[in-house]
Design a protein around this motif. Sequence first.
Motif, PDB file in Angstrom:
ATOM      1  N   TYR A  32       0.868  -1.166   0.000  1.00 60.05           N
ATOM      2  CA  TYR A  32       0.000   0.000   0.000  1.00 60.05           C
ATOM      3  C   TYR A  32       0.913   1.227   0.000  1.00 60.05           C
ATOM      4  O   TYR A  32       2.046   1.155   0.497  1.00 60.05           O
ATOM      5  CB  TYR A  32      -0.886   0.036   1.257  1.00 60.05           C
ATOM      6  CG  TYR A  32      -1.829  -1.129   1.409  1.00 60.05           C
ATOM      7  CD1 TYR A  32      -1.852  -1.894   2.569  1.00 60.05           C
ATOM      8  CD2 TYR A  32      -2.737  -1.463   0.401  1.00 60.05           C
ATOM      9  CE1 TYR A  32      -2.745  -2.939   2.734  1.00 60.05           C
ATOM     10  CE2 TYR A  32      -3.622  -2.518   0.554  1.00 60.05           C
ATOM     11  CZ  TYR A  32      -3.618  -3.249   1.723  1.00 60.05           C
ATOM     12  OH  TYR A  32      -4.498  -4.297   1.871  1.00 60.05           O
ATOM     13  N   PHE A  34       1.301   5.623   0.597  1.00 55.96           N
ATOM     14  CA  PHE A  34       0.758   6.748   1.353  1.00 55.96           C
ATOM     15  C   PHE A  34       1.605   8.000   1.130  1.00 55.96           C
ATOM     16  O   PHE A  34       2.811   7.920   0.881  1.00 55.96           O
ATOM     17  CB  PHE A  34       0.781   6.444   2.869  1.00 55.96           C
ATOM     18  CG  PHE A  34       0.148   5.137   3.232  1.00 55.96           C
ATOM     19  CD1 PHE A  34       0.866   3.954   3.145  1.00 55.96           C
ATOM     20  CD2 PHE A  34      -1.168   5.082   3.670  1.00 55.96           C
ATOM     21  CE1 PHE A  34       0.295   2.730   3.470  1.00 55.96           C
ATOM     22  CE2 PHE A  34      -1.747   3.875   4.007  1.00 55.96           C
ATOM     23  CZ  PHE A  34      -1.019   2.704   3.895  1.00 55.96           C
ATOM     24  N   LYS A  49      -3.908   8.054   0.166  1.00 54.09           N
ATOM     25  CA  LYS A  49      -3.387   6.689   0.180  1.00 54.09           C
ATOM     26  C   LYS A  49      -3.908   5.921  -1.020  1.00 54.09           C
ATOM     27  O   LYS A  49      -4.994   6.201  -1.535  1.00 54.09           O
ATOM     28  CB  LYS A  49      -3.766   5.961   1.470  1.00 54.09           C
ATOM     29  CG  LYS A  49      -5.264   5.823   1.691  1.00 54.09           C
ATOM     30  CD  LYS A  49      -5.558   5.195   3.053  1.00 54.09           C
ATOM     31  CE  LYS A  49      -7.057   5.135   3.316  1.00 54.09           C
ATOM     32  NZ  LYS A  49      -7.367   4.591   4.678  1.00 54.09           N
ATOM     33  N   LEU A  51      -4.746   2.026  -1.902  1.00 53.60           N
ATOM     34  CA  LEU A  51      -4.894   0.650  -1.412  1.00 53.60           C
ATOM     35  C   LEU A  51      -5.177  -0.297  -2.566  1.00 53.60           C
ATOM     36  O   LEU A  51      -4.620  -1.390  -2.639  1.00 53.60           O
ATOM     37  CB  LEU A  51      -6.004   0.571  -0.363  1.00 53.60           C
ATOM     38  CG  LEU A  51      -5.822   1.451   0.881  1.00 53.60           C
ATOM     39  CD1 LEU A  51      -6.968   1.225   1.862  1.00 53.60           C
ATOM     40  CD2 LEU A  51      -4.490   1.185   1.564  1.00 53.60           C
ATOM     41  N   SER A  52      -6.063   0.112  -3.454  1.00 54.20           N
ATOM     42  CA  SER A  52      -6.394  -0.697  -4.625  1.00 54.20           C
ATOM     43  C   SER A  52      -7.285   0.140  -5.533  1.00 54.20           C
ATOM     44  O   SER A  52      -7.636   1.276  -5.205  1.00 54.20           O
ATOM     45  CB  SER A  52      -7.100  -1.992  -4.233  1.00 54.20           C
ATOM     46  OG  SER A  52      -8.366  -1.706  -3.678  1.00 54.20           O
ATOM     47  N   SER A  94       3.538   0.228   2.971  1.00 57.23           N
ATOM     48  CA  SER A  94       3.316  -0.818   3.954  1.00 57.23           C
ATOM     49  C   SER A  94       3.004  -2.109   3.215  1.00 57.23           C
ATOM     50  O   SER A  94       2.198  -2.101   2.268  1.00 57.23           O
ATOM     51  CB  SER A  94       2.166  -0.456   4.885  1.00 57.23           C
ATOM     52  OG  SER A  94       1.974  -1.461   5.849  1.00 57.23           O
TER      53      SER A  94
ATOM     54  N   ARG B  99      -7.765  -4.549   5.689  1.00 53.53           N
ATOM     55  CA  ARG B  99      -6.905  -3.708   4.868  1.00 53.53           C
ATOM     56  C   ARG B  99      -6.275  -2.657   5.769  1.00 53.53           C
ATOM     57  O   ARG B  99      -6.765  -2.375   6.840  1.00 53.53           O
ATOM     58  CB  ARG B  99      -7.710  -3.045   3.762  1.00 53.53           C
ATOM     59  CG  ARG B  99      -8.401  -4.046   2.850  1.00 53.53           C
ATOM     60  CD  ARG B  99      -9.250  -3.346   1.840  1.00 53.53           C
ATOM     61  NE  ARG B  99      -8.406  -2.766   0.812  1.00 53.53           N
ATOM     62  CZ  ARG B  99      -8.869  -1.936  -0.116  1.00 53.53           C
ATOM     63  NH1 ARG B  99     -10.133  -1.579  -0.123  1.00 53.53           N
ATOM     64  NH2 ARG B  99      -8.053  -1.444  -1.022  1.00 53.53           N
ATOM     65  N   PHE B 100      -5.218  -2.067   5.268  1.00 58.54           N
ATOM     66  CA  PHE B 100      -4.473  -1.107   6.065  1.00 58.54           C
ATOM     67  C   PHE B 100      -5.354   0.066   6.439  1.00 58.54           C
ATOM     68  O   PHE B 100      -5.989   0.666   5.595  1.00 58.54           O
ATOM     69  CB  PHE B 100      -3.268  -0.616   5.262  1.00 58.54           C
ATOM     70  CG  PHE B 100      -2.259   0.089   6.111  1.00 58.54           C
ATOM     71  CD1 PHE B 100      -2.460   1.392   6.512  1.00 58.54           C
ATOM     72  CD2 PHE B 100      -1.117  -0.552   6.495  1.00 58.54           C
ATOM     73  CE1 PHE B 100      -1.534   2.038   7.286  1.00 58.54           C
ATOM     74  CE2 PHE B 100      -0.164   0.084   7.270  1.00 58.54           C
ATOM     75  CZ  PHE B 100      -0.376   1.394   7.666  1.00 58.54           C
TER      76      PHE B 100
END
Lengths: 114, 114
Positions: A32, A34, A49, A51-52, A94, B99-100
């Motif tokens: 991930y 950020f 961020k 994430l996907s 991360s 998830r983060f």
Amino acid sequence: AQSVTQLDSQVPVFEEAPVELRCNYSSSVSVYLFWYVQYPNQGLQLLLKYLSGSTLVESINGFEAEFNKSQTSFHLRKPSVHISDTAEYFCAVSEIGGAQKLVFGQGTRLTINP
Amino acid sequence: DTAVSQTPKYLVTQMGNDKSIKCEQNLGHDTMYWYKQDSKKFLKIMFSYNNKELIINETVPNRFSPKSPDKAHLNLHINSLELGDSAVYFCASSLPGERFDTQYFGPGTRLTVL
């Protein structure tokens, strides 16, 4: 293990000019991504961020970042900066499925000149 | 309302002393972290706790001992302080899920060892 490289330690720009803060990462696993911002004498705040999903993510104050998997980059951009954007910007990654540990880059000091 | 608070904000002490930094979060989060920011602004994770259980313990000297009396508090105790311990220490918290989740940072504690 992951590592993050922010290619510019300092970026001075004039107010209302566009800016790009560069971030590259290295990781053997998916991550991930950020961007955090640290205003003078304050703690860090999450700016945006990834994430996907869509590789282009945006913040509420006009910043955007694009995840480029092939170039392992997550550059931060803003088309027109303000004096209030003066701060230290940190890119971080991360490991997906890992221990939610943020690995930070060295930071880029963005200075906006009037 | 302060989400993640740290005390003290500034800490000046002599080499060899023992000191503690306190962190409290009122966000109802399960996971808390300690990060160290050195003089070059480089941020690195030290520890994380989830529900009072140690999850992450990076290569930190054993003079540093985190203590979590409950899930809203994570204190950092440092024995036999050294010059190299001078830094800004940030506490953070998050609500872990599949998830983060965003880590929320405190304002930091600037430790100066003389």
